[in-house]
Design a protein around this motif. Structure first.
Motif, mmCIF file in Angstrom:
data_model
loop_
_atom_site.group_PDB
_atom_site.id
_atom_site.type_symbol
_atom_site.label_atom_id
_atom_site.label_comp_id
_atom_site.label_asym_id
_atom_site.label_seq_id
_atom_site.Cartn_x
_atom_site.Cartn_y
_atom_site.Cartn_z
ATOM 1 N N VAL A 317 36.443 38.515 -7.271
ATOM 2 C CA VAL A 317 37.540 38.165 -8.172
ATOM 3 C C VAL A 317 38.807 37.980 -7.348
ATOM 4 C CG1 VAL A 317 39.041 39.090 -9.994
ATOM 5 C CG2 VAL A 317 36.555 39.322 -10.184
ATOM 6 N N ILE A 318 39.617 36.984 -7.709
ATOM 7 C CA ILE A 318 40.873 36.749 -6.998
ATOM 8 C C ILE A 318 41.981 36.420 -8.019
ATOM 9 C CG2 ILE A 318 40.448 34.283 -6.617
ATOM 10 C CD1 ILE A 318 41.913 36.650 -3.962
ATOM 11 N N PRO A 319 43.118 37.090 -7.943
ATOM 12 C CA PRO A 319 44.219 36.793 -8.868
ATOM 13 C C PRO A 319 44.751 35.376 -8.669
ATOM 14 C CG PRO A 319 44.515 38.966 -7.879
ATOM 15 C CD PRO A 319 43.402 38.285 -7.122
ATOM 16 N N VAL A 320 45.168 34.755 -9.762
ATOM 17 C CA VAL A 320 45.570 33.350 -9.749
ATOM 18 C C VAL A 320 46.765 33.079 -8.840
ATOM 19 C CG1 VAL A 320 47.059 33.547 -11.794
ATOM 20 C CG2 VAL A 320 46.011 31.341 -11.212
ATOM 21 N N ASP A 321 47.696 34.046 -8.715
ATOM 22 C CA ASP A 321 48.875 33.779 -7.881
ATOM 23 C C ASP A 321 48.513 33.692 -6.400
ATOM 24 O OD1 ASP A 321 48.325 36.473 -8.417
ATOM 25 O OD2 ASP A 321 50.368 37.150 -8.042
ATOM 26 N N LEU A 322 47.493 34.423 -5.968
ATOM 27 C CA LEU A 322 47.049 34.302 -4.578
ATOM 28 C C LEU A 322 46.421 32.937 -4.332
ATOM 29 C CD1 LEU A 322 47.639 37.352 -4.695
ATOM 30 C CD2 LEU A 322 45.594 37.730 -3.310
ATOM 31 N N VAL A 323 45.738 32.407 -5.347
ATOM 32 C CA VAL A 323 45.140 31.072 -5.220
ATOM 33 C C VAL A 323 46.238 30.013 -5.148
ATOM 34 C CG1 VAL A 323 43.573 29.389 -6.250
ATOM 35 C CG2 VAL A 323 43.097 31.841 -6.491
ATOM 36 N N ALA A 324 47.235 30.103 -6.011
ATOM 37 C CA ALA A 324 48.346 29.152 -5.990
ATOM 38 C C ALA A 324 49.054 29.184 -4.644
ATOM 39 C CB ALA A 324 49.323 29.465 -7.122
ATOM 40 N N ASN A 325 49.241 30.375 -4.100
ATOM 41 C CA ASN A 325 49.884 30.502 -2.790
ATOM 42 C C ASN A 325 49.055 29.834 -1.697
ATOM 43 O OD1 ASN A 325 51.998 31.960 -3.902
ATOM 44 N ND2 ASN A 325 51.074 33.947 -3.456
ATOM 45 N N ALA A 326 47.743 30.014 -1.762
ATOM 46 C CA ALA A 326 46.858 29.395 -0.770
ATOM 47 C C ALA A 326 46.954 27.872 -0.844
ATOM 48 C CB ALA A 326 45.412 29.849 -1.002
ATOM 49 N N ILE A 327 47.014 27.341 -2.050
ATOM 50 C CA ILE A 327 47.126 25.891 -2.232
ATOM 51 C C ILE A 327 48.423 25.371 -1.622
ATOM 52 C CG2 ILE A 327 47.518 24.119 -4.004
ATOM 53 C CD1 ILE A 327 45.472 25.689 -5.742
ATOM 54 N N TYR A 445 25.569 37.244 -1.804
ATOM 55 C CA TYR A 445 26.356 36.558 -0.779
ATOM 56 C C TYR A 445 27.721 37.230 -0.669
ATOM 57 C CZ TYR A 445 27.376 34.709 -5.357
ATOM 58 O OH TYR A 445 27.627 34.628 -6.699
ATOM 59 N N ILE A 446 28.394 37.001 0.436
ATOM 60 C CA ILE A 446 29.774 37.448 0.645
ATOM 61 C C ILE A 446 30.585 36.242 1.105
ATOM 62 C CG2 ILE A 446 31.343 38.912 1.990
ATOM 63 C CD1 ILE A 446 29.688 40.551 0.113
ATOM 64 N N PHE A 447 31.622 35.904 0.364
ATOM 65 C CA PHE A 447 32.493 34.811 0.782
ATOM 66 C C PHE A 447 33.487 35.309 1.825
ATOM 67 C CE2 PHE A 447 31.706 33.591 -3.811
ATOM 68 C CZ PHE A 447 30.736 32.667 -3.497
ATOM 69 N N ARG A 448 33.676 34.530 2.872
ATOM 70 C CA ARG A 448 34.617 34.875 3.938
ATOM 71 C C ARG A 448 35.826 33.945 3.869
ATOM 72 N NH1 ARG A 448 32.876 38.725 7.041
ATOM 73 N NH2 ARG A 448 34.778 38.447 8.267
ATOM 74 N N ASN A 449 36.990 34.474 4.239
ATOM 75 C CA ASN A 449 38.197 33.649 4.248
ATOM 76 C C ASN A 449 38.996 33.845 5.536
ATOM 77 O OD1 ASN A 449 39.074 36.248 3.703
ATOM 78 N ND2 ASN A 449 40.605 35.629 2.198
ATOM 79 N N ASP A 450 38.291 33.957 6.653
ATOM 80 C CA ASP A 450 38.945 34.169 7.949
ATOM 81 C C ASP A 450 39.930 33.046 8.277
ATOM 82 O OD1 ASP A 450 36.982 36.459 9.244
ATOM 83 O OD2 ASP A 450 35.893 35.023 8.010
ATOM 84 N N ASP A 451 39.551 31.815 7.958
ATOM 85 C CA ASP A 451 40.415 30.675 8.280
ATOM 86 C C ASP A 451 41.680 30.685 7.426
ATOM 87 O OD1 ASP A 451 38.591 29.872 10.165
ATOM 88 O OD2 ASP A 451 37.675 28.327 8.916
ATOM 89 N N LEU A 452 41.571 31.064 6.158
ATOM 90 C CA LEU A 452 42.758 31.141 5.306
ATOM 91 C C LEU A 452 43.714 32.221 5.809
ATOM 92 C CD1 LEU A 452 44.371 30.334 2.780
ATOM 93 C CD2 LEU A 452 43.058 32.057 1.510
ATOM 94 N N LEU A 453 43.167 33.362 6.186
ATOM 95 C CA LEU A 453 44.022 34.436 6.707
ATOM 96 C C LEU A 453 44.683 34.018 8.017
ATOM 97 C CD1 LEU A 453 41.815 37.589 5.935
ATOM 98 C CD2 LEU A 453 43.736 36.661 4.615
ATOM 99 N N PRO A 468 51.942 35.157 -0.340
ATOM 100 C CA PRO A 468 50.847 36.017 0.122
ATOM 101 C C PRO A 468 49.492 35.544 -0.388
ATOM 102 C CG PRO A 468 52.034 37.065 -1.678
ATOM 103 C CD PRO A 468 52.816 35.836 -1.314
ATOM 104 N N VAL A 469 48.473 35.644 0.462
ATOM 105 C CA VAL A 469 47.114 35.233 0.083
ATOM 106 C C VAL A 469 46.072 36.319 0.374
ATOM 107 C CG1 VAL A 469 47.618 32.792 0.461
ATOM 108 C CG2 VAL A 469 46.673 34.144 2.341
ATOM 109 N N ASP A 470 46.497 37.400 1.001
ATOM 110 C CA ASP A 470 45.565 38.425 1.476
ATOM 111 C C ASP A 470 45.167 39.362 0.342
ATOM 112 O OD1 ASP A 470 44.129 40.338 2.837
ATOM 113 O OD2 ASP A 470 45.517 40.443 4.524
ATOM 114 N N ALA A 471 43.883 39.394 0.022
ATOM 115 C CA ALA A 471 43.375 40.228 -1.072
ATOM 116 C C ALA A 471 43.448 41.711 -0.765
ATOM 117 C CB ALA A 471 41.932 39.842 -1.396
ATOM 118 N N ARG A 472 43.748 42.063 0.492
ATOM 119 C CA ARG A 472 43.833 43.485 0.827
ATOM 120 C C ARG A 472 45.017 44.176 0.146
ATOM 121 N NH1 ARG A 472 42.738 42.655 7.212
ATOM 122 N NH2 ARG A 472 44.002 40.823 6.701
ATOM 123 N N GLN A 473 45.934 43.411 -0.401
ATOM 124 C CA GLN A 473 47.063 44.011 -1.115
ATOM 125 C C GLN A 473 46.676 44.466 -2.520
ATOM 126 O OE1 GLN A 473 50.102 41.037 -2.613
ATOM 127 N NE2 GLN A 473 48.766 39.640 -1.506
#
Length: 511
Positions: A317-327, A445-453, A468-473
């Motif tokens: 699951v990922i909050p929508v504001d992190l997705v908007a920031n990534a875009i 499966y596990i999705f990775r986002n190393d390139d986004l970070l 911010p885009v890091d889900a660790r927050q």
């Protein structure tokens, strides 16, 4: 505000890159599109202009009228209105340009001259338009998730410096398992030819799908035709390695764009399961009922207590504001760097995983302790547990119970009794939800986002705070128990009629 703690000279590559630029966005009538639009208006005040492609309707044949009535009035803009409504209104008046068009029509339904003018007047296009119906009719899913990308590619052909950003989904992964990186996804089913550049050649496959659609159309009509086209989509998706028509056609769309934009600037952003905002524009902001919410709502209304899933599996699951920031980060990079193809996954599974079991436990604990705080979601305190079991056991239990209850139900109905019919309806709800969402609750499966970070790390000091885009927050206990449920209750669900009647009686009595 966090930005006040930064050095006065803190840099922002995003703000520098977007200054004076013009961006076209599709899909702003949808959940994610609205959040992207709001964030650009609020965080990038020096942007040159935002162009919105919006389909007219009976009430508003022109895009501007529909925008002002259906989009600009959204609660997503409450923060902007509260901070400075005059500035917000001025921005909309001066720098939001509405284009009346349809994403699935050739050239968006525009004339050749109008289309060329649109292409030459923008620096980037963010395509977030899509049909997210997992069981869409195949012809409709192909039209909006695959074919319409020819229009996006045509924009780039007519403006060779245009940066294209395609919003896809992590679930183009289909039925593959293991660690899923930010690369072109190989089909898990039937072999599809692959080009030397890495993308898959889909023209022959799409022609084959068209032939099958035409065959179905020649033999059926009406509601039967719709069902047959839904069944065809699922069958073909499964055959090639996907669980549903949505993810299959989104994967096809990725391949179409990668071929059409060879050598050009193309960025694909793949979110996982998008849910309510973590912080912006307001904690818990959401529109409509999303993937996980359909199951939460069914549990809250005591329609579902058993569901197929792996408690140990990571539900991404990922909050929508992190997705908007990534875009926005990815769009700024695409406009500023050399043109090439990039893929970013916006997800939580590899950096801050939450298991299905933890997800369920958080929601059950909150619903039992504080159900009364969520009066639109819970009508009463839940008394039954929500249990995840493996698919084979689920099918055995639900299938086994369904047969005798159906017989009992018919007898009781004849006698004027319908108590068991509620159980039957609840079982049907459970089976329906399991058919649509069961694949997502038993992840392998596990999705990775190393390139986004890595992208976020390359940006300016101010960008790390603004975008911010890091889900660790994410603190999952706080997010799921306090932010997400509150957001569902406040934004996604309509006020119950019983409350409206009581308030009306109260007003009448007071008068």
């Amino acid at each position: 505000m966090a930005t006040q703690q930064l050095n006065p000279g803190a840099s922002s590559k995003v703000l520098e890159q977007l200054r004076g630029k013009h961006v076209l966005i599709t899909g702003t009538t949808g959940f994610l599109g609205k959040v992207v639009l709001e964030k650009l208006i609020r965080a990038v005040p020096d942007i040159g202009g935002i162009h919105l492609l919006i389909r007219g309707n009976k009430r508003h044949p022109d895009a501007r009228g529909r925008f002002l009535d259906e989009i600009a009035t959204s609660s997503v803009f409450d923060r902007l209105r509260q901070e400075d409504n005059e500035v917000f209104e001025s921005f909309i008046e001066e720098r939001v340009y509405c284009v009346t068009g349809e994403v699935t029509e050739p050239l968006f339904g525009l004339s050749g001259d109008r289309f060329r003018k649109l292409a030459s007047g923008i620096d980037a296009v963010i395509n977030s338009a899509a049909s997210v119906n997992f069981r869409e009719e195949l012809d409709k899913a192909l039209a909006i998730n695959t074919r319409c990308l020819e229009n996006v590619a045509e924009l780039a052909r007519q403006n060779k410096s245009l940066a294209v950003l395609q919003v896809s989904t992590c679930y183009v992964n289909g039925m593959n398992s293991g660690q899923i990186t930010e690369t072109v996804i190989k089909p898990a089913g039937e072999t599809i030819p692959r080009s030397t550049e890495g993308y898959y050649e889909i023209e022959e496959l799409v022609r084959l799908l068209d032939d099958k659609i035409a065959d179905v159309r020649s033999r059926y009509s009406g509601k039967v035709l719709e069902k047959k086209l839904v069944d065809l989509g699922i069958r073909e998706a499964n055959h090639y390695g996907w669980s549903d028509t949505y993810t299959f056609t989104k994967w096809l769309g990725e391949q179409l764009l990668m071929k059409a934009l060879s050598g050009r600037a193309l960025t694909i952003v793949r979110p996982s399961i998008i849910e309510s905002a973590l912080e912006e524009p307001a904690p818990g902001w959401i529109e409509g009922v999303k993937v996980a919410d359909a199951i939460i709502l069914a549990y809250a209304r005591e329609k579902v207590t058993l569901f197929p899933g792996r408690r140990s599996g990571v539900i991404d699951v990922i909050p929508v504001d992190l997705v908007a920031n990534a875009i926005i980060l990815a769009a700024a990079e695409a406009m500023g760097d050399s043109p090439r193809h990039r893929i970013y996954q916006c997800c939580s599974g590899n950096s801050n995983p939450v298991s299905l079991g933890e997800f369920i436990d958080h929601l059950m604990a909150e619903s039992r302790a504080n159900y009364a705080e969520y009066d639109q979601l819970f009508y009463r305190q839940p008394t039954k547990p929500f249990i995840a079991v493996n698919r084979r056991l689920f099918d055995a239990v639900v299938g086994g119970v369904r047969i005798p209850l159906s017989i009992t139900g018919k007898v009781l109905k004849m006698l004027g009794q319908n108590r068991e019919l509620k159980v039957l309806r609840n079982l049907d709800t459970t089976r329906s939800l399991a058919t649509i969402f069961g694949f997502y609750t038993a992840p392998d499966y596990i999705f990775r986002n190393d390139d986004l970070l890595a992208l976020a790390a390359r940006m300016g000091e101010l960008d790390k705070v603004l975008f911010p885009v890091d889900a660790r927050q994410i603190d999952w206990s706080v997010y799921l128990r306090k932010i997400h449920l509150a957001g569902l209750n406040r934004y996604a669900l309509k006020e119950r009629k019983v409350y409206s009647l009581r308030s009306a009686k109260a007003r009448k009595k007071a008068a």
